[in-house]
Scaffold this active site. Structure first.
Site, PDB file in Angstrom:
ATOM      1  N   GLU A  82      -6.717  -7.509  -0.789  1.00 28.61           N
ATOM      2  CA  GLU A  82      -7.092  -7.527   0.633  1.00 28.61           C
ATOM      3  C   GLU A  82      -8.525  -7.034   0.785  1.00 28.61           C
ATOM      4  O   GLU A  82      -8.911  -6.045   0.140  1.00 28.61           O
ATOM      5  CB  GLU A  82      -6.239  -6.550   1.450  1.00 28.61           C
ATOM      6  CG  GLU A  82      -4.812  -6.918   1.678  1.00 28.61           C
ATOM      7  CD  GLU A  82      -4.113  -5.852   2.531  1.00 28.61           C
ATOM      8  OE1 GLU A  82      -4.776  -5.167   3.333  1.00 28.61           O
ATOM      9  OE2 GLU A  82      -2.897  -5.709   2.370  1.00 28.61           O
TER      10      GLU A  82
ATOM     11  N   GLU B 201       0.814  -1.222   0.000  1.00 27.90           N
ATOM     12  CA  GLU B 201       0.000   0.000   0.000  1.00 27.90           C
ATOM     13  C   GLU B 201       0.850   1.276   0.000  1.00 27.90           C
ATOM     14  O   GLU B 201       0.800   2.076   0.942  1.00 27.90           O
ATOM     15  CB  GLU B 201      -0.964   0.008   1.184  1.00 27.90           C
ATOM     16  CG  GLU B 201      -2.019  -1.066   1.087  1.00 27.90           C
ATOM     17  CD  GLU B 201      -3.069  -0.999   2.194  1.00 27.90           C
ATOM     18  OE1 GLU B 201      -2.789  -0.376   3.236  1.00 27.90           O
ATOM     19  OE2 GLU B 201      -4.143  -1.586   2.021  1.00 27.90           O
TER      20      GLU B 201
HETATM   21  C1  GAL Z   1      -4.399  -2.711   5.084  1.00 27.53           C
HETATM   22  C2  GAL Z   1      -2.963  -3.199   5.223  1.00 27.53           C
HETATM   23  C3  GAL Z   1      -2.904  -4.524   5.958  1.00 27.53           C
HETATM   24  C4  GAL Z   1      -3.735  -4.462   7.206  1.00 27.53           C
HETATM   25  C5  GAL Z   1      -5.149  -4.067   6.833  1.00 27.53           C
HETATM   26  C6  GAL Z   1      -6.086  -4.021   8.016  1.00 27.53           C
HETATM   27  O1  GAL Z   1      -4.468  -1.370   4.746  1.00 27.53           O
HETATM   28  O2  GAL Z   1      -2.386  -3.374   3.968  1.00 27.53           O
HETATM   29  O3  GAL Z   1      -1.568  -4.835   6.258  1.00 27.53           O
HETATM   30  O4  GAL Z   1      -3.191  -3.528   8.067  1.00 27.53           O
HETATM   31  O5  GAL Z   1      -5.131  -2.786   6.262  1.00 27.53           O
HETATM   32  O6  GAL Z   1      -7.380  -3.642   7.639  1.00 27.53           O
END
Ligand code: GAL
Length: 696
Positions: free
Chosen positions: A341, A184
């Site tokens: 994700e 990110e």
């Molecule tokens: C994302 C991040 C992950 C985790 C996730 C939690 O932004 O890439 O590592 O922190 O949020 O929601």
């Protein structure tokens, strides 16, 4: 033969720019836009896996449960730098060798990350000058995550070393299917004000403008006596007693985007060199992280991937999800992309982290899939026992493999296995919304006519009208080819280049319907008001000149009556217009602009340029857009509210229909040729409509 299936068994019925040359990929074998993931047959399914937090017995249990859940790919290594390089230049890879072999033996593909989003403690101890410095001039310490200063030569050298080590050791490892650079970019670090960044910014400004005269002109430094006489007077926007120069701030955003992009490119190029044929991605946050200009980034990745988290406080957060997914597909140029994700249930970083309802995770996942995603991944596989994210949901929650969440994870895995044929198919849209991060940066700077007319809200409101009308939508950069669309919406085009204005003109003359929202076409790329009025870039095309911005007081509204007799309400914004060469379709019905034009349409060539000089609610936009659809020959499908019917089509014409039901009732949808599709409350149904020749 058509196949129909309900895809959410657990949802019980009553529960409810292209302004610079596009760089070729540095990996020749990946220069085609559509890249597949080597060794991955179906839809990618899995999540971030952080095995460094667990003893090796747990790894074996993880792999067993991953297989049970249908997981076929995991992302590993994002947070492993301290373990991989415990002391500067000394590597420990024995654990990763074993892990990759274990995953490979179980048929699980690996999306291997470079760990550069979390430099180890030794790095910060050895190179304190590489720390991120915030705007208030505080150097940010270790003990969390987030990169070091992107302009730091020490950070860049350390990133190159660890990336090269990984590429050399694992570049042709049979488990590795994809590279995941960093994590990110843009958050939590979107800018840094270190002394290296000062120098870097100065060099960037020099390259962009060539001379101090050029900088003074571009930044309008004659205003408030800010004239720069020497290069060392060119500074980043550190805190100032009053509001800072907006043109410099805009350039600072461009520079910060570029500085961070350079970090990505350096790692990507190493991986392309050492790992030919393996695609490289980095996970975007398309709609949620405004720091990065993702049109520029998207052309540098082999596969576009995105992270999305629901806004728990928004009961209709599925609309924002849809927008984010459509934006991601658009970044991918319409090619399939990966959801890298999202969450199985609640997150841990919002004010109130609402757990997802049964069935909601599948509904979210399949909404992404139906909008072009070829992979559905989560943060994270196993819930962490310690650390900042121990209350974040996971595929395997603290409650273990007998939990509701894990059951639903297994069901989703099975569903996605069945949906393997969807992979590679594409979404088609007749409507596009202009989206430009540079315009967003500029519009959202301080000291504007109203702080309440924001780029994000304007764009999302217009998007939600299209979503409610069940019309598929793409997003496009204002200078992109628009010829494939019947309607182009410009809800928030405050900054518009000459090339973009010419592009819009071509689109309209060629037969398109262009709808422009308020406060558009105002400034050039330096945030300077153009000669010729407040919307000079578009005034000729629209046949309307904006003479005055008239934002409303809080709680105040202004009524607009349309020629069709409808009464609409401006919430935040009105404008005094001079109509030169356009038909007036709506007028203010009260307030200081009483009887003034608020909605216009100009016939140009074979198309029309519409102008809406006020912000309207999603509901009120219906009156305006209905007319636009009619002019474009588009019909609003007859579907129940909050039920989506989405389509992905394969190259041979096979269509995959997805009905996504966000309501508490079941519905029968007419899907053409006398066919109906049943979708239970809160569920998703899939129908494969074959071409005349049935598929084998
Ligand atoms: C994302 C991040 C992950 C985790 C996730 C939690 O932004 O890439 O590592 O922190 O949020 O929601």
């Amino acid at each position: 033969m058509n196949r129909e299936r309900s895809l959410s068994p657990s949802a019980t019925p009553d529960q409810h720019r292209p302004d610079a040359p596009v760089t070729e990929s540095s990996n020749p074998s990946l220069s085609s836009p559509s890249v597949s993931i080597p060794g991955l047959e179906g839809v990618a399914y899995g999540g971030d896996y952080n095995p460094e937090q667990w003893p090796r017995e747990v790894w074996r249990e993880d792999v067993r449960l991953m297989r049970e859940a249908g997981v076929n790919m995991v992302s590993i290594g994002m947070w492993s730098w301290a373990k991989l390089e415990p002391r500067e230049g000394e590597f420990d890879t024995e654990w990763l060798d074993e892990l990759l072999d274990l995953l490979h033996g179980a048929g699980i593909r690996v999306d291997l990350a470079t760990p550069t989003a979390a430099p180890p403690a030794w790095f910060f101890r050895t190179y304190p000058q590489a720390r991120v410095v915030d705007r208030e001039q505080r150097a940010l310490g270790p003990g969390s995550r987030g990169m070091a200063c992107p302009s730091s030569p020490d950070y860049r050298a350390a990133c190159a070393r660890i990336t090269r080590m990984l590429g050399e050791r694992y570049g042709s490892h049979p488990a590795v299917a994809m590279w995941h650079v960093h994590n990110e970019y843009g958050a939590p670090v979107g800018e840094s004000f270190s002394s290296a960044a000062h120098e870097h910014f100065r060099a960037w400004v020099k390259t962009r403008y060539g001379s101090l005269e050029g900088v003074n002109e571009a930044w309008g430094t004659a205003f408030w006596g800010q004239t720069l006489a020497r290069w060392d007077e060119v500074l980043p926007p550190i805190p100032t007693p009053s509001v800072a120069n907006p043109s410099r701030e805009l350039d600072w955003r461009r520079f910060s985007n570029q500085a961070i992009l350079e970090c990505y490119l350096a790692e990507r190029d190493i991986l392309h060199e050492l790992s030919p044929g393996i695609p490289v991605t980095t996970n975007f946050m398309a709609h949620t992280c405004p720091n990065m200009d993702l049109w520029r980034w998207a052309r540098e990745v082999d596969i576009v991937s995105n992270d999305h988290y629901l806004i728990a406080s928004d009961p209709r957060n599925f609309v924002e999800l849809a927008m984010d997914a459509d934006l991601t597909r658009s970044l991918a140029g319409g090619d399939p992309w990966l959801l890298l994700e999202h969450s199985t249930s609640g997150v841990n970083w919002q004010e109130r982290n609402v757990a997802k309802e049964p069935g909601e995770m599948a509904r979210n996942s399949l909404s992404h899939l139906a909008r072009g995603a070829d992979g559905i991944m989560f943060f994270q596989w196993r819930a962490s026992k310690k650390g900042a994210e121990k209350f974040h949901s996971a595929m395997l929650p603290h409650a273990g493999a007998t939990s509701r969440v894990f059951r639903e994870v297994c069901e989703l895995g099975a569903t996605l296995q069945d949906l393997a044929p969807v992979r590679g198919s594409r979404v088609r849209a007749d409507i596009a919304i202009l989206y430009d991060w540079e315009s967003q940066w500029a519009q959202d700077l301080p000291w504007r006519p109203s702080a309440d007319l924001g780029h994000r809200a304007q764009t999302q409101t217009w998007y939600e009208r299209l979503w409610s009308d069940h019309l598929p939508t793409d997003f496009v950069h204002p200078e992109a080819d628009l010829s494939g669309y019947r309607v182009v919406l410009a809800p928030a085009s405050y900054l518009l280049t000459d090339a973009a204005a010419a592009n819009l003109e071509r689109f309209v003359h060629g037969g398109g319907q262009l709808v422009v929202g308020p406060f558009s076409g105002v400034v050039d790329e330096c945030d300077g008001v153009r000669d010729g009025g407040l919307n000079a870039a578009l005034a000729g095309l629209l046949g309307v000149a904006v003479e005055e911005f008239c934002p409303l007081r809080a709680e105040e509204t202004a009524r607009i009556t349309t020629s069709a007799g409808e009464v609409l309400e401006a919430q935040v914004w009105t404008e005094g217009l001079v109509v030169r060469d356009a038909e007036v379709l709506g007028r203010y019905a009260d307030g200081r602009l009483d009887e003034g034009a608020a909605l216009t349409r100009a016939a140009r060539g074979d198309g029309h340029a519409w102008y809406l000089a006020s912000d309207l609610s999603v509901e009120d936009l219906r009156a305006v857009f209905t007319d636009v659809y009619a002019h474009a020959g588009l019909t609003v499908p007859e579907l129940p509210a909050d039920v989506e019917l989405l389509e992905r089509a394969e190259a041979d014409g096979t269509r995959h229909l997805f009905a996504i039901n966000h309501t508490g009732q079941s519905h029968e949808l007419q899907v053409g040729a006398g066919q109906t599709l049943h979708v239970a409350a809160g569920a998703v149904a899939h129908l494969e409509v074959a071409t005349s020749a049935p598929k084998a």
